[in-house]
Design a protein around this motif. Structure first.
Motif, mmCIF file in Angstrom:
data_model
loop_
_atom_site.group_PDB
_atom_site.id
_atom_site.type_symbol
_atom_site.label_atom_id
_atom_site.label_comp_id
_atom_site.label_asym_id
_atom_site.label_seq_id
_atom_site.Cartn_x
_atom_site.Cartn_y
_atom_site.Cartn_z
ATOM 1 N N ALA A 1 0.831 -1.205 0.000
ATOM 2 C CA ALA A 1 0.000 0.000 0.000
ATOM 3 C C ALA A 1 0.859 1.245 0.000
ATOM 4 O O ALA A 1 0.491 2.271 -0.579
ATOM 5 C CB ALA A 1 -0.917 -0.009 1.226
ATOM 6 N N ARG B 1 -0.516 -1.182 -7.580
ATOM 7 C CA ARG B 1 -1.330 -1.370 -8.782
ATOM 8 C C ARG B 1 -0.505 -1.801 -9.997
ATOM 9 O O ARG B 1 -1.027 -2.467 -10.883
ATOM 10 C CB ARG B 1 -2.086 -0.079 -9.083
ATOM 11 C CG ARG B 1 -3.064 0.255 -7.962
ATOM 12 C CD ARG B 1 -3.742 1.597 -8.129
ATOM 13 N NE ARG B 1 -4.745 1.780 -7.081
ATOM 14 C CZ ARG B 1 -5.649 2.739 -7.063
ATOM 15 N NH1 ARG B 1 -5.669 3.636 -8.038
ATOM 16 N NH2 ARG B 1 -6.513 2.830 -6.074
ATOM 17 N N PRO C 1 -2.384 -3.205 0.073
ATOM 18 C CA PRO C 1 -3.452 -2.232 -0.182
ATOM 19 C C PRO C 1 -4.805 -2.750 0.301
ATOM 20 O O PRO C 1 -5.028 -3.957 0.411
ATOM 21 C CB PRO C 1 -3.436 -2.094 -1.711
ATOM 22 C CG PRO C 1 -2.126 -2.649 -2.152
ATOM 23 C CD PRO C 1 -1.746 -3.681 -1.157
ATOM 24 N N LYS C 2 -5.721 -1.817 0.579
ATOM 25 C CA LYS C 2 -7.066 -2.184 1.019
ATOM 26 C C LYS C 2 -7.966 -2.409 -0.195
ATOM 27 O O LYS C 2 -7.954 -1.642 -1.146
ATOM 28 C CB LYS C 2 -7.648 -1.075 1.891
ATOM 29 C CG LYS C 2 -6.872 -0.831 3.181
ATOM 30 C CD LYS C 2 -7.473 0.333 3.961
ATOM 31 C CE LYS C 2 -6.697 0.595 5.252
ATOM 32 N NZ LYS C 2 -7.247 1.756 5.990
ATOM 33 N N GLU D 1 -11.042 -1.987 -0.423
ATOM 34 C CA GLU D 1 -12.023 -0.909 -0.587
ATOM 35 C C GLU D 1 -11.462 0.310 -1.316
ATOM 36 O O GLU D 1 -12.212 1.218 -1.698
ATOM 37 C CB GLU D 1 -12.591 -0.469 0.772
ATOM 38 C CG GLU D 1 -11.562 -0.045 1.789
ATOM 39 C CD GLU D 1 -11.130 -1.160 2.729
ATOM 40 O OE1 GLU D 1 -10.806 -0.859 3.883
ATOM 41 O OE2 GLU D 1 -11.128 -2.337 2.290
ATOM 42 N N ASP D 2 -10.145 0.335 -1.530
ATOM 43 C CA ASP D 2 -9.526 1.461 -2.248
ATOM 44 C C ASP D 2 -9.314 1.183 -3.736
ATOM 45 O O ASP D 2 -8.695 1.996 -4.429
ATOM 46 C CB ASP D 2 -8.170 1.812 -1.607
ATOM 47 C CG ASP D 2 -8.323 2.443 -0.230
ATOM 48 O OD1 ASP D 2 -9.409 2.969 0.057
ATOM 49 O OD2 ASP D 2 -7.351 2.405 0.541
ATOM 50 N N LYS E 1 -10.312 3.971 -6.071
ATOM 51 C CA LYS E 1 -9.779 5.302 -5.783
ATOM 52 C C LYS E 1 -8.851 5.750 -6.912
ATOM 53 O O LYS E 1 -8.033 4.984 -7.410
ATOM 54 C CB LYS E 1 -9.011 5.262 -4.461
ATOM 55 C CG LYS E 1 -8.600 6.639 -3.949
ATOM 56 C CD LYS E 1 -7.928 6.533 -2.584
ATOM 57 C CE LYS E 1 -7.535 7.903 -2.070
ATOM 58 N NZ LYS E 1 -6.842 7.814 -0.759
ATOM 59 N N HIS E 2 -8.998 6.988 -7.317
ATOM 60 C CA HIS E 2 -8.190 7.609 -8.383
ATOM 61 C C HIS E 2 -8.499 7.082 -9.785
ATOM 62 O O HIS E 2 -7.765 7.378 -10.721
ATOM 63 C CB HIS E 2 -6.690 7.456 -8.112
ATOM 64 C CG HIS E 2 -6.236 8.056 -6.824
ATOM 65 N ND1 HIS E 2 -6.500 9.365 -6.482
ATOM 66 C CD2 HIS E 2 -5.541 7.529 -5.782
ATOM 67 C CE1 HIS E 2 -5.989 9.611 -5.287
ATOM 68 N NE2 HIS E 2 -5.397 8.529 -4.842
ATOM 69 N N GLU F 1 -11.167 12.927 -7.982
ATOM 70 C CA GLU F 1 -11.973 13.157 -6.781
ATOM 71 C C GLU F 1 -12.099 14.638 -6.459
ATOM 72 O O GLU F 1 -12.884 15.033 -5.606
ATOM 73 C CB GLU F 1 -11.357 12.431 -5.575
ATOM 74 C CG GLU F 1 -11.594 10.930 -5.568
ATOM 75 C CD GLU F 1 -10.392 10.142 -6.060
ATOM 76 O OE1 GLU F 1 -9.286 10.702 -6.090
ATOM 77 O OE2 GLU F 1 -10.579 8.972 -6.427
ATOM 78 N N TRP G 1 -4.973 6.306 -12.225
ATOM 79 C CA TRP G 1 -5.184 5.115 -11.388
ATOM 80 C C TRP G 1 -3.877 4.372 -11.152
ATOM 81 O O TRP G 1 -3.572 3.976 -10.033
ATOM 82 C CB TRP G 1 -6.202 4.194 -12.061
ATOM 83 C CG TRP G 1 -6.634 3.039 -11.213
ATOM 84 C CD1 TRP G 1 -7.604 3.037 -10.251
ATOM 85 C CD2 TRP G 1 -6.102 1.705 -11.242
ATOM 86 N NE1 TRP G 1 -7.720 1.796 -9.683
ATOM 87 C CE2 TRP G 1 -6.812 0.954 -10.269
ATOM 88 C CE3 TRP G 1 -5.112 1.079 -11.987
ATOM 89 C CZ2 TRP G 1 -6.547 -0.400 -10.046
ATOM 90 C CZ3 TRP G 1 -4.854 -0.266 -11.756
ATOM 91 C CH2 TRP G 1 -5.564 -0.992 -10.790
ATOM 92 N N ASN H 1 -1.604 5.920 -8.713
ATOM 93 C CA ASN H 1 -2.242 6.132 -7.412
ATOM 94 C C ASN H 1 -2.455 7.621 -7.131
ATOM 95 O O ASN H 1 -2.294 8.095 -6.014
ATOM 96 C CB ASN H 1 -1.412 5.495 -6.290
ATOM 97 C CG ASN H 1 -2.266 5.126 -5.083
ATOM 98 O OD1 ASN H 1 -3.481 4.984 -5.182
ATOM 99 N ND2 ASN H 1 -1.630 4.980 -3.930
#
Length: 730
Positions: A112, A120, A356-357, A359-360, A363-364, A368, A503, A506
Motif C-alpha cells: 500500500a 497497482r 493495499p485495502k 475498498e480502495d 480510488k483515483h 476526486e 489510477w 495512485n
C-alpha cells in the motif's frame, strides 16, 4: 589524488585538469558513487530474484547489464528539474536520481505504501512526483510521445509565464506550473521497441520542433528472444535514424562508465542549449534472462551468453577502480557490504509492509477533486440579447473560443485544425483558412496564435500521445481526431495510457485532456470509413469519460464541462447533427455547463420509454410524435447525452412509470452500447417490466456507400415507430 601508473609501478600524481580529462570529468568521489549506484541496482535485482523464488513477489525483470549507461544518464541530468519517461529496465537511473531501494521494493511486493502505484503496477514501473519521473505503462514506445508532449509543455510555459497564474474562474486550486528555463526531457527505450510506430512518430516531432528531448536507446541485442538483426534492418538503429535533422547522435559502449557519462553529458548539453533533441545509442548486455518468466538458454547459445558476461559493467568497473587506484580491494568489499545491508534492510521492510485495502480499488480511477459529475457544473443558461439560434457547429466553435480566452493552458491541435500553417497564407487576406474539415476550429489560430492552435502530423497516436504528456505537465489539450473511423491508431494510447494514468500512479499523475471526435453516419455516401460508430469500445474503458450530445445547447454545455473538469474526456460529435435545423439554440452565455451523467427528458410520456442518444434522438422523436398522433401512445424519450457515466436513475424512474422500454442506438446491435443498459434493466427492474426489453440498432455490418443500402443498415424513424408500436401492444 594519487593513482597507479599503467605499468603498475610507482604512484604518480596527476594535476586536477589532467585527472578530470582522463576520467571524463568525474572526480574520484563521483566514480565511487557511480560504482555504488551500479552495484546497488544489481543487488536490488538480485534481491528481487530471491524474493520471487520465495514467492514473496510476483514478477521480476532486471536492469542487469544496463547499469553503467543508466547511472551515467542519471548523473548527467537534474532530478526534480528535468523530466523523465523511463522504461522497465531503468532501475539504475532512478536510483541515481534519488529513488530509493526501499521505494522500489515496496512496488515489488505490491505494498500500500508503494509510492509509484500503491500496489497497482508490476515492479519496475518507476514513478516519482518528487523527482519528475512520470508513470510508465508496460507498453513499449508509448512513452516516447509523452516525452514529446512534456517537452512541448515546458517550452509553452517558459514562453508564457502568465500561464502559471491562477486561472480566473477556475473551480480548482490551480497551483503554479512546475517548469525550468532550460529543462530537458529524458526518454528511454529498448532497441527492440524502436520498431514501434510511436518511436518514429516521436522522432518526427522532436526533429521538426527542435525539442529538448534526450533519447537513450538501450541496445542489449535482444527483444525478449528476437535478436537485433531480426528486429532492425542492418542491425543498428543509429544508421537508420542518422538523417533526422536537428539531432545530436552518439553511439557508445554502454558498459563503459566513462564513455557513457561523456556521451550523456554532451547529449544533455546539446538539448539544454536549445539546439534540438539528442539520442544516445548505448550498446549494453543482458546477463540475465529477459525476465524471470522465461529462460534465455532456450534461444541463446552458451558461447554468446559467456561472451556477454565478459562485458558485464559491474565486473569491468570493479577491475577498473582497482587498476586506477581509486579504491582498494578492502574498500570495494566494504562498499559492497554496506550496499548488501541496505538492500536487505529494504527487502525486510518491504516484505513486512501492509497490503493495499480492497475498498480502495476504485480510488483515483477518476478525479476526486473536480469530477465532471460535480453539481458545480449544473449551471443554468443565460442567453445574450442576440436571439439568433445557432447550430451545433457554431456553438462548439464559440465554446472553444470562450474557453481559450479564459484559460491560457488550453491548446488545440489535430489534423487540419489550424487556419493555415505557412506564414504567407496566414498573412494573405484572401486566404479564408481551413479550421478543420468541418470548420469547427475556424478562426481559432487567427485569434490565439500558432503556439496555441496548430496542425499535427497525420498520425492519431502522435496526437493523443503528445496530449497525454502535455496534460501530465499541466496544459489542457483539446485535440481533434478528424474522423472516428480513423481513431484506431490512437486506441493504444487511449486504452493503455490515457485511461489509467491517474489510477496506475495512485493519483500522482493525471492527463485531463479532451478528445473531440466527429462520429456517425446518416451522411448519404459516407460509406465504411466515414460513418462508423463504436462508442461502446470506449465506454468499456474505465478512466475515460464519454459524452455524445444530440443538439447545439447540450454540445456547448457538455464541452465546457469536459474542458473544465479534471478527467480525460472523449467528446463525440455526430457529423450529421453539426448543421441540422433540429437542436439549434441561442448562445447560453460563457459559463453554461452541464454535469455528466445527467440525462435529458426530450419528451415526457407514460406508455413506454425510449432510451437513446446522438443522431437517433431526432429520429426517435419523429417516430414518437407520429405514434402519439396516430395511435395515442405516449412515449417518454430520454436522451442520455453522457454515455460514461450514464444516468441510471433517470432510466429507472422512467421504466418504473411506463413498464416498457426500448434502448436505441446507431451502432451495431450485437455487443453494442444498448446491451449493457438492457441487461441492467432486466437485472434490476425485472419486476417493474410488463414486456421484454427491446433494442433497436444498426444491422451487424458496416455502413455501405449506396444510400439505399445505408438506409437499410442504419435505424430509421420507421424502424423506431414500428418497434414502439409493437412494444406498446405487447
Amino acid at each position: 589524488m594519487a593513482r597507479q601508473s599503467k605499468n603498475g609501478g610507482a604512484v604518480q600524481q596527476d594535476e586536477p585538469g589532467e585527472l578530470q580529462r582522463s576520467w571524463g570529468g568525474l572526480s574520484a568521489e563521483k566514480l565511487v558513487e557511480f560504482y555504488r549506484l551500479m552495484y546497488l541496482s544489481r543487488r536490488t535485482d538480485d534481491r528481487e530474484i530471491v524474493l520471487k523464488r520465495q514467492q514473496k513477489i510476483f514478477f521480476q525483470i532486471s536492469c542487469a547489464g544496463h547499469e553503467a549507461l543508466l547511472v551515467a544518464a542519471g548523473m548527467a541530468m537534474r532530478p526534480g528539474y528535468d523530466w523523465f519517461f523511463p522504461y522497465y529496465r531503468d532501475r539504475a537511473i532512478c536510483l541515481a536520481l534519488g529513488n530509493t531501494v526501499a521505494e522500489q521494493l515496496l512496488q515489488s511486493v505490491g505494498a500500500a505504501a508503494d509510492p509509484a502505484s500503491g500496489g497497482r503496477q508490476m515492479p519496475s514501473h518507476w514513478t516519482s512526483k518528487r523527482l519528475n519521473i512520470v508513470s510508465p505503462s508496460s507498453a513499449t514506445a508509448t512513452q516516447c510521445l509523452h516525452a514529446i508532449g512534456c517537452a512541448e509543455a515546458g517550452r509553452y510555459f517558459r514562453n508564457r509565464p502568465s500561464s502559471a497564474a491562477r486561472v480566473p474562474g477556475d473551480y480548482r486550486e490551480f497551483k503554479d506550473v512546475k517548469f525550468e528555463a532550460d529543462e530537458v526531457v529524458y526518454v528511454s527505450i529498448g532497441e527492440g521497441s524502436t520498431s514501434q510506430g510511436e518511436f518514429w512518430e516521436s522522432l518526427n516531432t522532436a526533429s521538426n520542433a527542435k525539442l529538448p528531448v534526450v533519447y537513450v536507446v538501450e541496445d542489449n541485442e535482444y527483444a525478449i528472444s528476437t535478436p537485433v538483426e531480426a528486429n532492425t534492418p542492418g542491425g543498428n538503429i543509429s544508421r537508420l535514424i542518422a538523417n533526422f535533422p536537428n539531432f545530436h547522435f552518439a553511439e557508445v559502449d554502454g558498459t563503459d562508465p566513462i564513455a557513457s557519462y561523456t556521451a550523456m553529458v554532451e547529449a544533455v548539453a546539446y538539448a539544454r542549449s536549445g539546439q534540438g533533441p539528442a539520442l544516445v545509442h548505448g550498446h549494453v548486455v543482458r546477463p540475465y534472462s529477459h525476465s524471470m518468466s522465461e529462460d534465455e538458454k532456450d534461444y541463446r547459445a552458451a558461447s554468446e551468453i559467456e561472451a556477454a558476461a565478459l562485458r558485464d559493467p559491474i565486473a569491468k568497473m570493479h577491475v577498473w577502480l582497482l587498476r586506477e587506484g581509486i579504491l582498494t580491494a578492502d574498500e570495494i568489499k566494504a562498499l559492497e557490504l554496506a550496499v548488501d545491508e541496505e538492500v536487505q534492510a529494504a527487502a525486510d521492510a518491504a516484505v513486512a509492509a501492509a497490503f493495499p485495502k480492497v475498498e480502495d480499488i476504485l480510488k483515483h480511477q477518476y478525479s476526486e477533486d473536480l469530477s465532471c459529475t460535480d453539481a458545480r457544473f449544473d449551471v443554468a443558461p443565460h442567453p445574450a440579447d442576440d436571439s439568433n439560434e445557432r447550430t451545433m457547429a457554431d456553438l462548439i466553435n464559440t465554446c472553444l473560443k470562450d474557453e481559450m480566452r479564459r484559460d491560457e493552458r488550453i491548446v488545440i491541435f489535430g489534423e487540419d485544425v489550424a487556419d493555415a500553417t505557412r506564414v504567407e497564407a496566414l498573412k494573405d487576406p484572401k486566404v479564408k483558412g481551413k479550421g478543420g474539415v468541418f470548420k469547427l476550429t475556424s478562426g481559432l489560430q487567427t485569434e490565439f496564435g500558432s503556439d496555441r492552435v496548430w496542425n499535427s502530423p497525420l498520425a492519431e497516436a502522435n496526437i493523443v500521445g503528445r496530449a497525454i504528456g502535455m496534460a501530465a505537465r499541466g496544459l489542457k489539450p483539446v485535440v481533434e481526431i478528424q474522423f472516428f473511423d480513423y481513431i484506431w491508431p490512437a486506441v493504444h494510447q487511449m486504452r493503455n495510457e490515457l485511461s489509467v494514468m491517474r489510477w496506475r500512479s495512485n493519483g500522482a499523475f493525471s492527463s485531463p485532456l479532451v478528445m473531440r471526435v466527429p462520429i456517425g453516419g446518416y451522411l448519404t455516401g459516407g460509406s465504411l470509413y466515414h460513418s462508423q460508430s463504436g462508442e461502446s469500445i470506449f465506454t468499456h474503458t474505465p478512466g475515460i469519460r464519454v459524452v455524445m450530445p444530440s443538439n447545439a445547447l447540450d454540445a456547448l454545455g457538455l464541452l465546457r464541462t469536459a474542458i473544465r473538469c479534471d478527467d480525460p474526456v472523449l467528446f463525440l460529435e455526430h457529423k450529421r447533427l453539426y448543421r441540422e435545423t433540429f437542436g439549434r439554440a441561442q448562445y447560453p452565455g460563457p459559463d453554461y455547463t452541464i454535469p455528466f451523467g445527467k440525462a435529458k427528458i426530450v419528451k415526457p410520456g407514460k406508455d413506454l420509454t425510449v432510451v437513446t442518444y446522438g443522431a437517433v434522438v431526432p429520429r426517435a422523436l419523429q417516430a414518437a410524435v407520429k405514434l402519439e398522433r396516430e395511435k395515442g401512445i405516449s412515449v417518454e424519450l430520454i436522451d442520455l447525452r453522457s454515455l460514461s457515466p450514464y444516468d441510471w436513475e433517470a432510466i429507472a424512474e422512467s421504466v418504473r412509470k411506463t413498464s416498457k422500454v426500448i434502448v436505441a442506438h446507431e451502432d451495431m446491435k450485437s455487443w453494442g452500447y444498448g446491451a449493457e443498459i438492457a441487461a441492467r434493466i432486466g437485472e434490476e427492474l425485472f419486476h417493474d417490466l410488463d414486456a421484454p426489453v427491446r433494442r433497436v440498432a444498426a444491422m451487424d455490418t458496416f455502413v455501405a456507400y449506396q444510400p439505399i443500402l445505408e438506409d437499410a443498415i442504419l435505424p430509421q424513424p420507421e424502424d423506431l415507430y414500428r418497434a414502439m408500436a409493437e412494444l406498446a401492444a405487447y
